[in-house]
Motif scaffolding. Structure first.
Motif, short mmCIF file in Angstrom:
data_model
loop_
_atom_site.label_atom_id
_atom_site.label_comp_id
_atom_site.label_asym_id
_atom_site.label_seq_id
_atom_site.Cartn_x
_atom_site.Cartn_y
_atom_site.Cartn_z
N GLN A 91 10.90 0.41 6.75
CA GLN A 91 10.17 -0.33 7.54
C GLN A 91 9.90 -1.64 7.09
O GLN A 91 9.84 -2.52 7.90
CB GLN A 91 8.80 0.40 7.89
N LYS A 126 -5.85 15.34 14.78
CA LYS A 126 -5.55 15.90 13.56
C LYS A 126 -6.97 16.11 12.76
O LYS A 126 -7.47 17.10 11.96
CB LYS A 126 -4.67 15.15 12.67
N TYR A 162 -5.95 1.55 6.19
CA TYR A 162 -4.89 2.13 5.84
C TYR A 162 -3.71 1.62 6.24
O TYR A 162 -2.51 2.10 6.35
CB TYR A 162 -4.87 3.66 6.18
N GLU A 163 -3.71 0.74 7.30
CA GLU A 163 -2.62 0.14 8.21
C GLU A 163 -2.06 -1.36 8.05
O GLU A 163 -1.78 -1.78 8.86
CB GLU A 163 -2.89 0.49 9.66
N ARG A 200 2.76 -7.12 11.93
CA ARG A 200 3.57 -6.86 13.23
C ARG A 200 2.77 -7.36 14.04
O ARG A 200 3.37 -7.56 15.49
CB ARG A 200 4.04 -5.50 13.43
N LEU A 244 8.76 4.18 16.50
CA LEU A 244 7.46 3.60 16.94
C LEU A 244 6.92 2.26 16.43
O LEU A 244 6.33 1.47 17.14
CB LEU A 244 6.12 4.93 16.60
N LEU A 245 6.90 2.04 15.01
CA LEU A 245 6.64 0.76 14.64
C LEU A 245 7.57 -0.31 15.05
O LEU A 245 7.01 -1.32 15.37
CB LEU A 245 6.98 0.78 12.81
N ASN A 250 -0.96 6.55 17.25
CA ASN A 250 -1.70 6.60 15.89
C ASN A 250 -2.95 7.06 16.28
O ASN A 250 -3.54 8.13 15.28
CB ASN A 250 -1.38 5.18 15.09
N ASN A 285 -3.28 10.80 17.62
CA ASN A 285 -2.87 11.75 16.30
C ASN A 285 -3.91 11.94 15.52
O ASN A 285 -4.11 12.87 15.09
CB ASN A 285 -1.62 11.14 15.94
N GLU A 323 0.83 -1.20 -0.21
CA GLU A 323 0.07 0.09 -0.05
C GLU A 323 0.76 1.35 0.03
O GLU A 323 2.06 1.25 -0.02
CB GLU A 323 -0.70 -0.02 1.26
N SER A 339 1.89 4.44 5.30
CA SER A 339 1.15 5.26 6.16
C SER A 339 1.91 5.46 7.43
O SER A 339 2.34 4.46 8.32
CB SER A 339 -0.20 4.39 6.34
N PHE A 340 2.26 6.73 7.67
CA PHE A 340 3.21 7.06 8.85
C PHE A 340 2.52 8.55 9.69
O PHE A 340 1.58 8.74 9.02
CB PHE A 340 4.49 7.34 8.42
N LEU A 341 2.90 8.61 10.65
CA LEU A 341 2.20 9.59 11.40
C LEU A 341 2.92 10.90 11.19
O LEU A 341 4.13 10.97 10.85
CB LEU A 341 2.55 9.54 13.03
N PRO A 342 2.23 11.61 10.39
CA PRO A 342 2.57 12.83 9.75
C PRO A 342 3.36 13.87 10.71
O PRO A 342 4.39 14.66 10.10
CB PRO A 342 1.36 13.74 9.22
N ASP A 343 3.09 14.10 12.07
CA ASP A 343 3.70 14.97 12.86
C ASP A 343 4.89 14.48 13.62
O ASP A 343 5.74 15.22 14.13
CB ASP A 343 2.87 15.29 13.99
N PHE A 345 2.11 1.99 19.44
CA PHE A 345 2.02 2.56 18.07
C PHE A 345 0.58 2.79 17.77
O PHE A 345 0.01 3.82 17.34
CB PHE A 345 2.31 1.28 17.15
N ASP A 365 0.10 -2.84 5.67
CA ASP A 365 1.62 -3.16 5.78
C ASP A 365 2.15 -2.90 7.26
O ASP A 365 3.18 -3.54 7.73
CB ASP A 365 2.33 -2.58 4.75
N ASN A 366 1.95 -1.68 7.77
CA ASN A 366 2.67 -1.22 8.93
C ASN A 366 2.32 -2.21 10.10
O ASN A 366 3.23 -2.41 10.93
CB ASN A 366 2.47 0.21 9.29
#
Lengths: 211, 228
Positions: free
Chosen positions: A142, B14, B87-88, B95, A97-98, B7, B10, A81, A84-88, B3, B90-91
């Motif tokens: 990652q 936002k 949206y999550e 895991r 974090l991951l 996540n 946040n 995909e 997708s990461f935390l933008p801040d 995480f 792969d990340n």
């Protein structure tokens, strides 16, 4: 390690995307999957990862059907995909974090992969300010940072400048030498030709070995 | 775990902060409509956040606030649940085991619900303290506790509903069943404090059911979300 795909078919609303796919993938090799956009490359990768359920057939890792227990592919990392990461948070903080989910690596391991991917100068910038190519590199970081046995990448060199693309190809070859099983899908045949030991093309749901 | 919590926090900060502020503001504005009435503080609060809707005293404003307050929380849980499946992949899911993900996700939802409810009541108390008078008693605590349990039950019931009907191609089925559920659920929240243990038991059963169904069908859910 052997990843076997047996008689796998997948359809969405009577639209057959994969039709009786059979593959046997082993450690220490890079497998390339090519096909035009929408041919089913990503669907195949998502089924291997365990995100999607096959309509029929099975995927076995060392003879074990990991999907039977509703699990995802073990000891694997993927970039299928959009990352997708935390933008801040900075790139480094995001990776940290991951990594905290499984606690298998420390800060030095993360910094090592950051350095390998030429991300050192960007590691302290917040993710929101990253270019598309840098976001993609962080996505690849990652995947690689926790030393997985299986690496699955969909269009990994998208948006990445020539020099870094070259570096990533080198890294993937190194990972192969370490005995990793690597699957890469791309619609750019040249990328795959250069890297892959075996190449498969998906066309009209059928998978044909072309190299 | 860290995480998922970071996540989600946040994400709320936002993307949902305006909605959450609106939620607090609407309850305070509603309270100002009852400030001058000669009724106890408890009743003023119950009127303002619609936790004591009486069948024989129909008030459209109360029904709207009741709907709004609950829809905010339903939206919140559905959004937080669906977001990761969408949206999550792969990340996160390469895991973490699906059970651990659900456990952390639901813990976050419960914490956020409690914090928001406490903020709601604190803002109402503060408003009463500034603009009127507030008389403290145990009934206020009862109201807060039952309101939190009630809200959590509504949230998880609707998540359960979503999971049950995720395969439906017609989106109206959600709305029809959702509206039906809203019509039949008890709306006099305060009166439910007598049945709090029963409500907690139902909540627990729903959460366990969600765990079991999601474990079995989360991949189908991922596919369905992608095809929409």
């Amino acid at each position: 390690m052997i990843l076997e795909i047996k008689n796998l078919s997948k359809s969405f609303d009577n639209n057959m995307v994969l039709d009786n796919v059979n593959l046997s993938l082993t450690s220490g090799k890079i497998y390339g999957i090519i096909g035009r956009n929408g041919s089913g490359k990503s669907v195949l990768l998502k089924i291997i990862c365990g995100y999607y359920v096959p309509s029929s057939g099975e995927v076995l890792l060392d003879g074990k059907d990991y999907m039977k227990n509703f699990e995802f592919l073990p000891n694997a990392r993927a970039l299928i995909e959009k990352p997708s990461f935390l933008p801040d948070l900075t790139g480094f903080e995001n990776l940290k974090l991951l990594a905290s989910i499984q606690n298998r690596i420390d800060d030095n391991d993360i910094l090592r992969i950051i350095d390998k991917l030429n991300l050192s100068s960007e590691k302290d910038k917040i993710y929101a300010k990253y270019s598309l190519g840098t976001k993609q590199k962080l996505g690849i970081a990652q995947v690689l940072m926790e030393n997985p046995d299986i690496i699955i990448l969909d269009e990994p060199l998208n948006g990445i400048e020539k020099l870094t693309a070259e570096k990533i190809r080198e890294i993937l070859k190194e990972e192969k030498e370490k005995g990793k099983l690597i699957i890469i899908a791309s619609h750019i045949k040249e990328d795959i030709d250069f890297l892959a030991d075996e190449v498969y093309e998906i066309d009209s749901g059928k998978v044909i070995k072309i190299k | 775990m860290n995480f998922i919590l970071k996540n989600d926090f946040n994400y709320l900060k936002k993307n949902k902060i305006k909605l959450l502020l609106l939620f607090l503001l609407i309850n305070v504005i509603s309270l100002t409509l009852h400030l001058t009435e000669e009724i106890p503080s408890l009743e003023k609060i119950m009127f303002s956040n619609a936790t004591n809707i009486l069948k024989d005293e129909f008030s459209i404003i109360q029904y709207i606030i009741f709907l709004f307050n609950n829809i905010v929380f339903i939206f919140l849980i559905l959004d937080l649940f669906i977001k990761d499946l969408n949206y999550e992949l792969d990340n996160l899911f390469m895991r973490i085991k699906i059970f651990k993900w659900m456990f952390t996700k639901f813990s976050f939802v419960i914490i956020v619900t409690i914090v928001l409810k406490l903020l709601e009541y604190l803002s109402l108390f503060f408003c009463l303290y500034l603009l009127s008078t507030i008389s403290w008693n145990i009934e206020l605590v009862n109201l807060i506790v039952i309101d939190i349990v009630y809200t959590l039950s509504i949230e998880f019931s609707y998540l359960f509903l979503y999971i049950l009907f995720y395969r439906a191609n017609n989106i109206f089925i959600y709305y029809i069943v959702g509206v039906f559920l809203f019509l039949v659920i008890p709306k006099n929240v305060y009166n439910l404090h007598k049945y709090i243990l029963f409500l907690l038991l139902i909540l627990l059963i729903i959460i366990v059911a969600i765990f079991l169904i999601t474990k079995k069908f989360h991949k189908k859910m991922i596919e369905k979300l992608r095809s929409n």
